[in-house]
Write a protein that holds these residues in place. Structure first.
Motif, PDB file in Angstrom:
ATOM      1  N   ARG A   4      -4.858  10.375  29.984  1.00 49.18           N
ATOM      2  CA  ARG A   4      -4.742   9.823  31.512  1.00 49.18           C
ATOM      3  C   ARG A   4      -5.583  10.398  32.595  1.00 49.18           C
ATOM      4  N   ARG A   5      -5.722  11.683  32.507  1.00 46.24           N
ATOM      5  CA  ARG A   5      -6.620  12.032  33.745  1.00 46.24           C
ATOM      6  C   ARG A   5      -8.116  11.306  33.470  1.00 46.24           C
ATOM      7  N   VAL A   6      -8.547  11.207  32.411  1.00 44.22           N
ATOM      8  CA  VAL A   6      -9.786  10.491  32.413  1.00 44.22           C
ATOM      9  C   VAL A   6      -9.693   9.265  32.551  1.00 44.22           C
ATOM     10  N   GLN A   7      -8.506   8.442  32.273  1.00 44.23           N
ATOM     11  CA  GLN A   7      -8.435   7.174  32.814  1.00 44.23           C
ATOM     12  C   GLN A   7      -8.523   7.167  34.469  1.00 44.23           C
ATOM     13  N   ILE A   8      -7.906   7.907  34.994  1.00 49.12           N
ATOM     14  CA  ILE A   8      -7.884   7.972  36.586  1.00 49.12           C
ATOM     15  C   ILE A   8      -9.037   8.266  36.915  1.00 49.12           C
ATOM     16  N   LEU A   9      -9.791   9.272  36.599  1.00 47.78           N
ATOM     17  CA  LEU A   9     -11.035   9.715  36.879  1.00 47.78           C
ATOM     18  C   LEU A   9     -12.183   8.436  36.799  1.00 47.78           C
ATOM     19  N   GLU A  10     -12.124   7.870  35.828  1.00 45.79           N
ATOM     20  CA  GLU A  10     -12.967   6.616  35.399  1.00 45.79           C
ATOM     21  C   GLU A  10     -12.443   5.532  36.601  1.00 45.79           C
ATOM     22  N   ALA A  11     -11.524   5.459  36.968  1.00 44.25           N
ATOM     23  CA  ALA A  11     -11.122   4.296  37.629  1.00 44.25           C
ATOM     24  C   ALA A  11     -11.316   4.760  39.179  1.00 44.25           C
ATOM     25  N   ALA A  12     -11.108   6.098  39.336  1.00 44.40           N
ATOM     26  CA  ALA A  12     -11.837   6.469  40.771  1.00 44.40           C
ATOM     27  C   ALA A  12     -13.297   6.422  40.759  1.00 44.40           C
ATOM     28  N   THR A  13     -13.929   6.531  40.018  1.00 45.53           N
ATOM     29  CA  THR A  13     -15.437   6.647  39.893  1.00 45.53           C
ATOM     30  C   THR A  13     -15.812   4.932  40.241  1.00 45.53           C
ATOM     31  N   ALA A  17     -17.691   3.521  43.514  1.00 47.30           N
ATOM     32  CA  ALA A  17     -18.962   2.802  43.227  1.00 47.30           C
ATOM     33  C   ALA A  17     -19.010   1.341  43.974  1.00 47.30           C
ATOM     34  N   ARG A  18     -17.568   1.063  43.896  1.00 47.46           N
ATOM     35  CA  ARG A  18     -17.730  -0.658  44.504  1.00 47.46           C
ATOM     36  C   ARG A  18     -17.487  -0.427  46.056  1.00 47.46           C
ATOM     37  N   ASN A  19     -16.600   0.519  46.551  1.00 55.35           N
ATOM     38  CA  ASN A  19     -16.129   0.325  47.948  1.00 55.35           C
ATOM     39  C   ASN A  19     -16.405   1.602  48.663  1.00 55.35           C
ATOM     40  N   GLY A  20     -16.905   2.844  48.169  1.00 56.64           N
ATOM     41  CA  GLY A  20     -17.172   3.761  48.905  1.00 56.64           C
ATOM     42  C   GLY A  20     -16.104   4.736  49.061  1.00 56.64           C
ATOM     43  N   VAL A  21     -16.517   6.007  49.485  1.00 57.81           N
ATOM     44  CA  VAL A  21     -15.334   7.141  49.480  1.00 57.81           C
ATOM     45  C   VAL A  21     -14.527   6.918  50.810  1.00 57.81           C
ATOM     46  N   ARG A  22     -15.191   6.955  52.033  1.00 56.25           N
ATOM     47  CA  ARG A  22     -14.563   6.817  53.262  1.00 56.25           C
ATOM     48  C   ARG A  22     -13.726   5.718  53.187  1.00 56.25           C
ATOM     49  N   ARG A  52     -12.376  15.629  44.703  1.00 59.19           N
ATOM     50  CA  ARG A  52     -13.075  16.825  44.246  1.00 59.19           C
ATOM     51  C   ARG A  52     -13.167  16.860  42.615  1.00 59.19           C
ATOM     52  N   ARG A  53     -12.101  16.106  42.062  1.00 57.89           N
ATOM     53  CA  ARG A  53     -12.242  16.306  40.377  1.00 57.89           C
ATOM     54  C   ARG A  53     -13.010  15.067  40.105  1.00 57.89           C
ATOM     55  N   THR A  54     -13.128  13.975  40.863  1.00 54.40           N
ATOM     56  CA  THR A  54     -13.896  12.912  40.506  1.00 54.40           C
ATOM     57  C   THR A  54     -15.406  13.079  40.790  1.00 54.40           C
ATOM     58  N   LEU A  55     -15.829  13.971  41.684  1.00 54.96           N
ATOM     59  CA  LEU A  55     -17.193  14.439  41.837  1.00 54.96           C
ATOM     60  C   LEU A  55     -17.579  15.251  40.768  1.00 54.96           C
ATOM     61  N   LEU A  90     -32.461   7.514  35.381  1.00 50.14           N
ATOM     62  CA  LEU A  90     -32.784   6.310  35.808  1.00 50.14           C
ATOM     63  C   LEU A  90     -32.503   5.095  34.655  1.00 50.14           C
ATOM     64  N   GLN A  91     -31.522   4.909  34.453  1.00 46.84           N
ATOM     65  CA  GLN A  91     -31.104   4.155  33.345  1.00 46.84           C
ATOM     66  C   GLN A  91     -30.241   2.891  33.597  1.00 46.84           C
ATOM     67  N   ASP A  92     -30.849   1.896  33.242  1.00 51.88           N
ATOM     68  CA  ASP A  92     -30.014   0.607  33.559  1.00 51.88           C
ATOM     69  C   ASP A  92     -28.993   0.278  32.458  1.00 51.88           C
ATOM     70  N   VAL A  93     -27.837   1.295  32.582  1.00 56.73           N
ATOM     71  CA  VAL A  93     -26.760   1.193  31.743  1.00 56.73           C
ATOM     72  C   VAL A  93     -25.571   1.089  32.618  1.00 56.73           C
ATOM     73  N   PRO A  94     -24.578   0.280  32.658  1.00 59.43           N
ATOM     74  CA  PRO A  94     -23.669   0.267  33.460  1.00 59.43           C
ATOM     75  C   PRO A  94     -23.007   1.324  33.916  1.00 59.43           C
ATOM     76  N   GLU A  95     -22.520   2.048  32.838  1.00 57.78           N
ATOM     77  CA  GLU A  95     -21.771   3.248  33.136  1.00 57.78           C
ATOM     78  C   GLU A  95     -22.619   4.382  34.065  1.00 57.78           C
ATOM     79  N   MET A  96     -24.079   4.213  33.773  1.00 60.59           N
ATOM     80  CA  MET A  96     -24.879   5.150  34.470  1.00 60.59           C
ATOM     81  C   MET A  96     -24.951   4.545  36.051  1.00 60.59           C
ATOM     82  N   VAL A  97     -25.332   3.349  36.139  1.00 67.31           N
ATOM     83  CA  VAL A  97     -25.521   2.406  37.579  1.00 67.31           C
ATOM     84  C   VAL A  97     -24.173   2.992  38.303  1.00 67.31           C
ATOM     85  N   GLU A  98     -23.038   2.800  37.542  1.00 66.34           N
ATOM     86  CA  GLU A  98     -21.764   3.182  38.208  1.00 66.34           C
ATOM     87  C   GLU A  98     -21.720   4.845  38.746  1.00 66.34           C
TER      88      GLU A  98
END
Length: 196
Positions: A4-13, A17-22, A52-55, A90-98
């Motif tokens: 569940r924590r991994v699921q939340i951290l993946e969603a946070a990342t 990546a889409r909307n920024g931190v601020r 903090r945990r997402t970073l 520098l990999q063009d892999v979706p998860e790495m780009v994210e």
């Protein structure tokens, strides 16, 4: 770490990546993760700890992506390992780009957020230390200039990766050109391999 924590951290990342931190709201991450905001507060206590945990999570994922791809790389020596590790940033892999996009968002936000700045400084220091270890090993193996100042080389190489990643992700430089420039930077920093 629980699933569940991994699921939340993946969603946070993904959300960062889409909307920024601020301006990021816990409710956005809860919706992206398909969980209640209460569950996020339960696991992370609040927005600051979630960030903090997402970073940390982004750093851990980057370590997995940049681990040697094969036994050949692992046995090729420290210089080859260093080059492979940096190029794998520098990999063009979706998860790495994210991951790279979210890292860039944290860097930008840390300019305005002292809490993030401290954590980012520590994560960056750890990455530079990892690079410095491989530079030292390459020097000891005679595959890097032994007179090169290790800490300076490590900082310049990690900064080069970050800059090229940003240029690639923003469309300023094609991926292959970014990789070519990185190879050139590694060659300049490490010098020619010494004769045995």
């Amino acid at each position: 770490m629980s699933e569940r924590r991994v699921q939340i951290l993946e969603a946070a990342t993904r959300t960062i990546a889409r909307n920024g931190v601020r301006g990021l709201r816990v409710e956005e991450i809860a919706a992206a993760a398909g969980v209640s905001t209460g569950l996020i507060y339960y696991h992370f206590g609040g927005r600051a700890e979630l960030l903090r945990r997402t970073l940390d999570f982004i750093g851990e994922r980057a370590e997995r992506y940049t681990a040697p791809a094969s036994q050949t790389v692992r046995t090729a020596g420290p210089r080859a390992q260093l080059e492979d590790m940096l190029l794998r940033e520098l990999q063009d892999v979706p998860e790495m780009v994210e991951n790279s996009t979210a890292w860039g968002e944290f860097q930008s936000s840390a300019v305005f957020d002292t809490g993030l700045r401290e954590q980012l400084r520590e994560v960056t220091r750890q990455w530079s230390d990892d690079v410095a270890d491989l530079v030292r090993e390459a020097q000891a193996a005679g595959t890097a200039d032994r007179s090169a100042p290790v800490a300076d080389v490590a900082e310049r190489l990690t900064a080069l990766v970050e800059g090229l990643s940003t240029r690639w992700l923003t469309g300023s430089v094609p991926l292959e050109r970014a990789r070519e420039l990185l190879r050139g930077g590694i060659e300049r920093e490490l010098g020619a391999a010494e004769e045995a």
